[in-house]
Design a protein around this motif. Structure first.
Motif, mmCIF file in Angstrom:
data_model
loop_
_atom_site.group_PDB
_atom_site.id
_atom_site.type_symbol
_atom_site.label_atom_id
_atom_site.label_comp_id
_atom_site.label_asym_id
_atom_site.label_seq_id
_atom_site.Cartn_x
_atom_site.Cartn_y
_atom_site.Cartn_z
ATOM 1 N N LEU A 1 36.450 42.239 45.697
ATOM 2 C CA LEU A 1 36.848 41.338 44.490
ATOM 3 C C LEU A 1 37.723 42.185 43.027
ATOM 4 C CD1 LEU A 1 34.948 38.211 44.964
ATOM 5 C CD2 LEU A 1 37.895 38.132 45.239
ATOM 6 N N ASN A 2 36.476 43.565 42.982
ATOM 7 C CA ASN A 2 37.085 44.027 41.761
ATOM 8 C C ASN A 2 37.774 45.291 41.574
ATOM 9 O OD1 ASN A 2 35.038 43.577 39.481
ATOM 10 N ND2 ASN A 2 33.538 44.230 40.894
ATOM 11 N N GLY A 3 38.032 45.712 43.112
ATOM 12 C CA GLY A 3 39.147 47.181 43.566
ATOM 13 C C GLY A 3 40.147 45.634 43.145
ATOM 14 N N LEU A 4 40.479 44.851 44.125
ATOM 15 C CA LEU A 4 41.570 43.531 44.422
ATOM 16 C C LEU A 4 42.427 43.526 42.525
ATOM 17 C CD1 LEU A 4 43.681 42.509 45.822
ATOM 18 C CD2 LEU A 4 42.067 39.752 45.788
ATOM 19 N N GLY A 5 40.530 42.956 41.841
ATOM 20 C CA GLY A 5 41.226 42.538 39.954
ATOM 21 C C GLY A 5 41.600 44.215 39.666
ATOM 22 N N GLU A 6 41.377 45.150 39.524
ATOM 23 C CA GLU A 6 42.110 46.623 39.195
ATOM 24 C C GLU A 6 42.949 46.926 39.907
ATOM 25 O OE1 GLU A 6 37.725 48.318 39.277
ATOM 26 O OE2 GLU A 6 39.000 49.210 40.366
ATOM 27 N N ALA A 7 43.390 46.487 41.326
ATOM 28 C CA ALA A 7 45.151 46.186 41.396
ATOM 29 C C ALA A 7 46.221 45.570 40.862
ATOM 30 C CB ALA A 7 44.784 46.263 43.408
ATOM 31 N N LEU A 8 45.393 45.293 40.714
ATOM 32 C CA LEU A 8 46.401 43.555 40.131
ATOM 33 C C LEU A 8 46.779 43.689 39.132
ATOM 34 C CD1 LEU A 8 45.011 40.388 42.032
ATOM 35 C CD2 LEU A 8 47.044 41.280 42.286
ATOM 36 N N GLY B 1 47.223 46.804 37.641
ATOM 37 C CA GLY B 1 47.455 48.023 37.842
ATOM 38 C C GLY B 1 49.330 47.469 38.020
ATOM 39 N N VAL B 2 49.399 45.698 38.592
ATOM 40 C CA VAL B 2 51.217 45.961 38.895
ATOM 41 C C VAL B 2 51.669 44.352 37.932
ATOM 42 C CG1 VAL B 2 51.080 46.870 41.478
ATOM 43 C CG2 VAL B 2 50.209 44.202 40.695
ATOM 44 N N GLY B 3 50.665 44.606 36.512
ATOM 45 C CA GLY B 3 50.579 44.126 35.783
ATOM 46 C C GLY B 3 50.215 42.301 36.166
ATOM 47 N N ARG B 4 49.520 41.848 36.909
ATOM 48 C CA ARG B 4 50.195 40.479 37.269
ATOM 49 C C ARG B 4 48.429 40.109 36.488
ATOM 50 N NH1 ARG B 4 51.060 40.617 44.101
ATOM 51 N NH2 ARG B 4 49.615 38.424 43.851
ATOM 52 N N SER B 5 48.383 40.121 35.316
ATOM 53 C CA SER B 5 47.360 39.294 34.827
ATOM 54 C C SER B 5 46.182 38.537 35.102
ATOM 55 C CB SER B 5 47.591 39.953 33.284
ATOM 56 O OG SER B 5 48.127 41.188 32.751
ATOM 57 N N ALA C 1 44.446 39.132 37.645
ATOM 58 C CA ALA C 1 43.264 39.858 37.302
ATOM 59 C C ALA C 1 41.968 39.072 36.714
ATOM 60 C CB ALA C 1 43.913 41.086 36.852
ATOM 61 N N LEU C 2 42.316 38.280 36.156
ATOM 62 C CA LEU C 2 40.933 38.796 35.145
ATOM 63 C C LEU C 2 40.396 37.410 36.445
ATOM 64 C CD1 LEU C 2 42.503 37.178 32.394
ATOM 65 C CD2 LEU C 2 41.057 38.847 32.884
ATOM 66 N N ASP C 3 41.668 36.545 37.796
ATOM 67 C CA ASP C 3 40.382 35.153 38.344
ATOM 68 C C ASP C 3 39.729 36.400 39.311
ATOM 69 O OD1 ASP C 3 41.383 33.452 37.766
ATOM 70 O OD2 ASP C 3 43.081 33.107 38.437
ATOM 71 N N ALA C 4 40.394 37.784 39.795
ATOM 72 C CA ALA C 4 39.321 38.306 41.009
ATOM 73 C C ALA C 4 38.449 39.557 39.752
ATOM 74 C CB ALA C 4 40.185 39.573 41.251
ATOM 75 N N HIS C 5 38.423 39.089 39.239
ATOM 76 C CA HIS C 5 37.265 39.920 38.621
ATOM 77 C C HIS C 5 36.449 39.091 38.174
ATOM 78 C CE1 HIS C 5 38.113 44.434 38.329
ATOM 79 N NE2 HIS C 5 39.109 43.847 37.095
ATOM 80 N N ALA C 6 36.387 37.421 37.669
ATOM 81 C CA ALA C 6 35.703 36.883 37.923
ATOM 82 C C ALA C 6 34.871 36.478 38.397
ATOM 83 C CB ALA C 6 36.553 35.381 37.043
ATOM 84 N N ALA C 7 35.405 36.568 39.929
ATOM 85 C CA ALA C 7 35.017 36.505 41.279
ATOM 86 C C ALA C 7 33.688 36.909 41.489
ATOM 87 C CB ALA C 7 35.877 35.859 42.047
ATOM 88 N N THR D 1 37.525 43.432 33.448
ATOM 89 C CA THR D 1 38.518 42.078 32.274
ATOM 90 C C THR D 1 38.694 42.478 31.144
ATOM 91 O OG1 THR D 1 36.202 40.868 33.793
ATOM 92 C CG2 THR D 1 37.484 39.921 31.347
ATOM 93 N N ALA D 2 38.065 43.116 30.726
ATOM 94 C CA ALA D 2 37.914 44.048 29.485
ATOM 95 C C ALA D 2 39.334 44.915 29.172
ATOM 96 C CB ALA D 2 36.925 44.974 28.755
ATOM 97 N N ALA D 3 39.357 45.409 30.871
ATOM 98 C CA ALA D 3 41.035 46.692 30.650
ATOM 99 C C ALA D 3 41.988 45.756 30.677
ATOM 100 C CB ALA D 3 40.756 47.657 31.839
ATOM 101 N N VAL D 4 42.246 44.428 31.379
ATOM 102 C CA VAL D 4 43.167 43.488 31.120
ATOM 103 C C VAL D 4 43.103 43.140 29.952
ATOM 104 C CG1 VAL D 4 44.485 41.473 32.863
ATOM 105 C CG2 VAL D 4 42.450 43.203 33.655
ATOM 106 N N LEU D 5 41.970 42.079 29.542
ATOM 107 C CA LEU D 5 42.348 41.745 28.009
ATOM 108 C C LEU D 5 42.817 41.615 27.147
ATOM 109 C CD1 LEU D 5 38.413 39.558 28.369
ATOM 110 C CD2 LEU D 5 40.814 38.250 27.978
ATOM 111 N N ARG D 6 42.998 43.976 27.483
ATOM 112 C CA ARG D 6 43.041 44.834 26.606
ATOM 113 C C ARG D 6 44.162 44.723 26.248
ATOM 114 N NH1 ARG D 6 40.565 50.318 25.737
ATOM 115 N NH2 ARG D 6 41.347 50.311 24.637
ATOM 116 N N ALA D 7 45.158 44.709 27.645
ATOM 117 C CA ALA D 7 46.549 44.740 27.517
ATOM 118 C C ALA D 7 46.852 43.692 27.397
ATOM 119 C CB ALA D 7 46.105 45.263 29.161
#
Length: 1013
Positions: free
Chosen positions: A928-935, A937-941, A944-950, A971-977
């Motif tokens: 799930l964390n790996g999926l969040g990082e990949a998402l 990377g393609v701008g599906r914020s 990505a947040l849902d995956a990290h939360a799970a 999660t922090a990386a996505v929120l900063r972006a």
């Protein structure tokens, strides 16, 4: 010639529709056509026509209508000058006990509809092809099915077929929306909403189609209507997808024609009923009562019918026969279990039955909850909203079945028991059906069906035979088989012989107990057996499992496989055994009791003990052989086993090995439960430690806990300290896989003390490294490294290269986490060298994966991906679920590092599916964390947040701090972006606290990130 059921009933030929006559005749034709191509008994026709309450002479009425329909069909063909070339044909054929409507594929619209829908669901089709098939199927509908036909059966068919139409229409609509053709959808779905006002899936598709063609106002009205229906009828709010759609429509956002998430596959439709009994005679009243109770109910609650009666009276035959008749009323399937409530060895527990039911309903075995209450709740959830029949055969008590009762009002339960099950009647409103012996006329008719004209030629003697069998179906069938085996002897002589057996039988003080007749017939049939079949029959009464294969039977008897196979066939022909599946045989519980009693009378206790020992030896040897095929590199870790003289079943390939383990599993568990007694505990311990890796890597954790618990009890009962330590290692590994780290640590620490007390160095080393793994999972890296270092020394001292490689591999992980990269690489490479030396492919794959992880941490993602790909290939070749999942996830991480985020996301999704299927929560959190990082990377914020939360939720559930910290960082990386630095900062601080508590060097990098905030 064509027959239309999907609308007003109509039979058409080239010149137009035929006059079918009065309504009852039309109903007969419909009742046959609903099962076109399959036999329909006269009893079934009577039940369908009169809804379980037929008048006197009902059969004669059916025969009259059948005769007229046959003439009508023949006349229609003749009037057309014979069957026209290329025109579909319909014929009415006679079978034993009933009729069959033989029709070409295109002759009956219902059959044609189902065939087209099946073709339209084939995975290989393109969307345009799928649309064509489904459209053609839907065009066959001309209105209300069987319109104008009265009665409960016709109404049930209308309901079931309408549901099939709805599912086909939904599938068609989904494809249309996916193709970008929403304008075609509303016209078809609008009228269906009137028929199915509570279908949320239907409403979702209609609303999406309306929104896509610009009819936003109508889409909002459709949402308001279903919301009102759900509130009025079910008192529930709309589901999450409907709510999300409403929010999008209300704020004027564009609604996607298709949901972004893939649709969850349909739940399997189980069909577990055993083969119907043929011939089935009589019981018309009881069949009608079951129909009234279980089908013509009000549908507001689960309805339970309990069939009770003495042993051998035909309870199972009645239940199975009725269930086959009623299959059409349960479109979501039929579940069946023989609870073996009166088995002399071990009844099936509610927990075991629930495991079988849940897997049949599509729940992966690895996801079956461990606690009985949780398992029962998952079962009720799986049945919610479904129309399904549950048959609970041979229940001992109400307590045995209570957890097996569904909660969905669409489900029905049919139970058989020798007990009256009064508690079910009083507490659950069960309808009781009392089953007595067959009537004199029906018992004679059954004999006539079984032995033919001899029953008529010696009518009085046949009546006497039926009475001597107490008119019990089981006794009648066994007796009839013996009569057929002696065709040259008069029936009178055979009946006289049976009477003599009844006088001499002293196995049961009968009184008025009808089971005495069953025993007498068994005795009569048993007396005719040759020596080997007779001895095998007795010994099979000692077999603890539900069925037996030829090789196991040969081991039990101590004979050749060929000779025992012939003996098994002879017992099956005599109805003393029944074939349960290819190459396997089962035994009625009455026969099992009788066989065990005979064994007690004729076989000395030492012979009985020797037979069970041979069976244990065989089961252990076959298990070891299967494991050698599946896990050859670990052969030296399993107990040494001798090959039995009777030989083993074919176990040459991984498929054969897995198939044998699956079929033998109930027997293996039963054997382990018996060998908890002092004496044969060595077999139990060796079975548990032999099968440990199979259970762990296949995800059969519930079975593993059962077997290992029995083995632990067995080892302790005889003071087998080394066996106890080995079994504790197995238990600890399973508890760790399940995320129960506290239980796992207790197992290993108890075993450590035991190993040190008895000087078992290899066992001590194994438990030390297992404790180290547990410390690592909880972030105690330095403690973990200490345990592994001590284990390396011990394994080297005893010359165990395999064990040393395992520990070096584990130690490399911990040293990497401590960022001692040079030492970590050295340990991995040494482990890889040792694994290749001992030809251990699984270990090699693991070491390759760990080296890849380290290379990725050092920034060399290309080299890391190469290692992961080699590891993945090895794990897949080995069918290693957990290893495959981790290799996929790690490869996804490396691809993210290379900027190939879409590929990375696909790998993470595949890994996530494997981890969820196997119940491995640690892997699930990482994927799930790996999926969040990949998402990200393609701008599906948002995704990505849902995956990290799970991931955070899963990691917290198992107290896995590393993945918790990773989830916060992601999660922090996505929120900063997305421009939310304040929220990002909170997550960075959470990650810093976790890494600091772990003593992880990664805390420094997070501090730098916090400084940037």
């Amino acid at each position: 010639m064509k027959l239309h059921l999907l609308g007003p009933l109509e039979l058409r030929v080239a010149r137009g529709g035929l006059d079918l006559g009065q309504p009852r005749r039309r109903a007969v034709l419909a009742a046959l056509a609903a099962d076109a191509g399959r036999p329909v008994t006269v009893e079934t026709l009577v039940g369908r026509l009169w809804d379980g309450d037929p008048p006197d002479g009902a059969r004669s009425v059916v025969y009259s209508h059948i005769s007229r329909l046959r003439r009508l069909l023949d006349e229609a063909v003749a009037a057309e000058g014979g069957q026209e070339a290329g025109q579909p044909a319909i014929r009415l054929g006679r079978i034993s006990g009933g009729y069959v409507l033989e029709a070409d594929d295109d002759a009956v619209d219902l059959t044609r509809f189902r065939s087209l829908v099946a073709r339209g669901r084939e995975p290989s089709l393109s969307d345009p092809e799928r649309v064509l098939f489904l459209e053609e199927a839907l065009r066959l509908w001309r209105g209300t099915p069987l319109a104008g036909l009265p009665g409960a059966w016709a109404e049930r068919m209308r309901t079931g077929w309408s549901q099939e139409r709805l599912e086909a229409a939904l599938a068609w609509a989904q494809v249309c929306l996916r193709q970008g053709c929403p304008q075609r959808v509303p016209e078809l779905l609008r009228p269906l909403t009137a028929e199915h006002p509570l279908s949320e899936q239907l409403a979702v598709l209609l609303i999406r189609a309306l929104a896509a063609v610009g009819s936003t106002a109508e889409a909002l009205r459709a949402h308001a209507e279903i919301r009102q229906h759900l509130a009025d009828e079910l008192d529930v709010p709309p589901g999450p997808e409907l709510r999300a759609l409403h929010e999008e429509l209300s704020r004027g956002a564009a609604v996607a024609p298709q949901p972004t998430a893939p649709r969850v596959p349909a739940i399997p439709v189980p069909a577990q009923l055993p083969m119907d009994v043929r011939p089935f005679i009589g019981r018309d009243e009881q069949l009608a009562v079951l129909t009234r109770n279980l089908i013509v109910g009000d549908g507001r609650a689960v309805v339970v019918s309990a069939v009770s009666g003495t042993a051998g009276v035909g309870k199972t035959a009645l239940a199975v026969h009725w269930a086959h008749q009623a299959r059409g009323s349960f479109p979501d399937g039929q579940l069946y279990v023989d609870l073996r409530g009166y088995d002399p060895q071990k009844p099936v527990s509610a927990a075991q039955a629930l495991t079988g039911f849940l897997t049949a309903l599509g729940v992966p075995r690895q996801e079956v909850p461990l606690r009985l209450e949780d398992r029962a709740a998952r079962y009720r959830t799986a049945l919610d909203g479904r129309r399904l029949l549950v048959v609970l055969d041979n229940a001992a008590s109400a307590a045995q079945v209570r957890h097996l009762l569904p909660g969905s009002p669409g489900c029905r339960v049919l139970i058989t028991s020798r007990d009256s099950l009064g508690a079910l009647v009083s507490m659950h409103g069960a309808h009781r059906v009392i089953l007595d012996a067959l009537s004199p006329a029906d018992s004679l008719e059954l004999l006539r069906a079984l032995i033919g004209e001899r029953a008529d030629a010696e009518h009085a003697v046949a009546v006497d035979l039926a009475e001597q069998c107490a008119r019990l179906p089981l006794a009648l069938r066994v007796a009839a088989e013996l009569v057929l085996s002696r065709p040259g002897e008069p029936l009178a002589g055979l009946v006289s012989e049976l009477r003599d057996h009844q006088r001499r039988l002293d196995l049961l003080d009968s009184g008025d107990d009808p089971r005495a007749a069953v025993r007498a017939v068994f005795s009569w049939s048993y007396a005719r057996l040759a020596e080997l079949p007779a001895r095998l029959f007795r010994l099979l009464g000692l077999h603890p499992g539900p069925d037996v294969d030829t090789h196991s039977a040969a081991a039990l008897a101590g004979g050749s496989v060929d000779g025992v196979r012939r003996a098994l066939d002879e017992l099956a022909r005599a109805h003393l055994l029944n074939r349960t599946a290819a190459g396997r045989y089962g035994m009625h519980d009455l026969l099992r009791v009788y066989a065990a009693e005979l064994a007690g009378l004729h076989d000395p206790s030492e012979d009985r003990d020797a037979a069970l020992t041979r069976l244990l030896d065989h089961s252990l040897a076959a298990s070891a052989a299967a494991m050698d095929v599946l896990y050859p590199a670990e052969r030296h870790l399993r107990p040494a086993v001798d090959r039995p003289d009777t030989g083993l079943p074919p176990l040459r390939t991984a498929e054969e090995a897995r198939a044998w383990l699956s079929a033998a599993q109930p027997t293996l568990v039963a054997l382990c439960s018996r060998t908890g007694e002092p004496g044969p505990s060595g077999h139990t311990v060796r079975l548990a430690t032999t099968l440990h890796r199979h259970y762990e890597r296949s995800g059969h954790y519930t079975d593993a806990l059962t077997v290992h618990t029995y083995a632990l009890r067995a080892a302790r009962s005889v003071g087998d300290a080394r066996g106890e330590a080995d079994v504790l290692a197995c238990l600890g590994a399973v508890h760790r896989r399940l995320g129960d780290y506290d239980s796992a640590l207790r197992d290993h620490e108890s075993a450590l003390a035991l190993c040190r007390r008895i000087g078992y160095a290899a066992g001590e080393a194994r438990h030390l490294t297992n404790v180290g793994v547990l410390h690592e999972l909880r972030g105690r890296y330095r403690e973990a490294a200490e345990q592994h270092e001590r284990a390396v020394v011990l394994f080297r001292s005893v010359g165990d290269a395999h064990g040393e490689a395992d520990v070096l591999n584990n130690l490399g992980i911990v040293l990497e986490l401590l960022e001692d990269f040079e030492a970590s690489v050295e340990r991995y490479e040494r482990a890889l060298e040792l694994y290749r030396t001992v030809n251990h492919s699984t270990g090699e794959a693991s070491a390759l994966g760990n080296l890849g992880i380290l290379l990725a941490r050092l920034g060399d993602h290309a080299a890391a991906a190469g290692h992961f790909e080699r590891a993945l290939a090895l794990f897949r070749r080995l069918a290693h679920t957990s290893g495959t999942g981790h290799a996929l996830s790690n490869l996804g991480n490396a691809l993210s590092g290379l900027g190939r985020h879409e590929e990375a996301a696909e790998h993470q999704r595949e890994a996530l599916e494997l981890f969820r299927r196997s119940g491995e929560h640690y892997g699930e959190a990482g994927a799930l964390n790996g999926l969040g990082e990949a998402l990200h990377g393609v701008g599906r914020s948002a995704e990505a947040l849902d995956a990290h939360a799970a991931a955070l939720e899963v990691a917290r559930g198992i107290e896995e701090q590393e993945e918790q910290a990773r989830a916060h960082v992601g999660t922090a990386a996505v929120l900063r972006a997305v421009g939310e630095p304040a929220r990002a900062g909170r997550h960075v601080r959470e990650a810093l606290a976790l890494y600091t508590a772990l003593g992880s060097p990664r805390a420094e990098g997070v501090r730098e990130l916090l400084g940037e905030e």
